[in-house]
Each structure stands twice: as C-alpha cells, then as structure tokens.
Design a protein around this motif. Structure first.
Motif, short mmCIF file in Angstrom:
data_model
loop_
_atom_site.label_atom_id
_atom_site.label_comp_id
_atom_site.label_asym_id
_atom_site.label_seq_id
_atom_site.Cartn_x
_atom_site.Cartn_y
_atom_site.Cartn_z
N SER A 170 1.12 -1.05 -0.06
CA SER A 170 0.30 -0.36 -0.08
C SER A 170 0.92 1.50 -0.29
CB SER A 170 -0.85 0.12 1.38
OG SER A 170 -2.00 -1.73 1.51
N ASP A 217 -0.64 3.27 -2.38
CA ASP A 217 -2.37 3.79 -2.11
C ASP A 217 -2.43 5.03 -1.77
OD1 ASP A 217 -5.18 3.75 -1.97
OD2 ASP A 217 -4.95 1.42 -1.87
N ASP A 229 -5.70 4.82 1.00
CA ASP A 229 -5.14 4.20 1.95
C ASP A 229 -4.31 4.26 3.34
OD1 ASP A 229 -7.03 1.40 1.22
OD2 ASP A 229 -5.15 0.88 1.14
#
Length: 139
Positions: free
Chosen positions: A87, A90, A93
C-alpha cells in the motif's frame, strides 16, 4: 476479545479492549483453547507467532499475518498475508490511516525517533529486540 501479551504489555493490551489475556510462550495455543473452550475462528498475528498459534485455530478458520510468514498451517485454515509495502503508493489508504489516527481510532506506538542519518543506530536498536512500538526515521 481474547489476546496474548508479554508480561510487560498486559496493561496496554487490556486498554485495547481485551477481556482475557493469554501468556505468550510454550503452550500458548492450549492456553487460548482453555480460555475460549474451543478453537478460535480467526487470529490476527502481528508478532510472528504463526506456528505457535495455528494449533488454536479451528479447521477452516483464518489467520491474518502482518509480517512475513510463508508457512501453510493446513486443516483448511486460510492465511491472509498483509504487508504495508503493498500500500506504499495507495494514497487513499494512507489518507484513511491518517484520518483514523487523527480521530483516535488507531493509536500510534512510537518507541524512538531517529534522524535519517542515524539509521544505523535505529537498525541496531531493532536488532537488539524487545522493541515495543515503531522506530521512526525523520527525513
């Protein structure tokens, strides 16, 4: 919620909502089974206790590991491997985690902060073991 803890972390784990604390070490899986009177449906393992805890999971249960573990527990236990590196780019996130920290849903546990040029010292601290919390490098 039933959780395991090192002796030094019992109060912290209780503050997270654990109603029962199981001592870590040899025989831990059986102690879990004694507390819940059956095998566990699922386990979240952030401490690399995989082989020690899987005997406490029921056939067809689940284990979430947040650190590297390539083991296969058998008995149709599903392993969910989660790693922050997946992640790292990301942004949604990361923003959600920041919101959860700011709102108090997640609590950060920082053991030490090192300037980036002292990364070697940070790694030495990590290698010594016994770290309770994260080591942060400031850039």
């Amino acid at each position: 919620m039933v959780a395991d803890a090192a002796e030094t972390d019992v109060d912290l784990i209780r503050s997270f909502g654990a109603s029962e604390i199981v001592r870590r070490g040899d025989g831990m899986a059986q102690r879990f089974r004694n507390v819940v009177s059956a095998r566990l449906d699922a386990v979240a393992d952030g401490a690399l206790l995989c082989e020690q805890i899987t005997p406490a999971i029921r056939n067809g249960g689940q284990i979430v590991v947040v650190r590297f573990w390539d083991g296969e527990p058998g008995r149709d236990i599903t392993v969910h491997r989660i790693n922050v590196r997946g992640s790292v780019t990301d942004h949604a996130d990361i923003a959600r985690l920041a919101e959860q920290v700011e709102s108090g849903v997640l609590t950060l546990r920082v053991t030490a902060v090192f300037p980036a040029d002292q990364a070697v010292d940070a790694h030495r601290m990590l290698d010594r073991g016994g770290v309770r919390g994260r080591i942060v490098l400031e850039f």
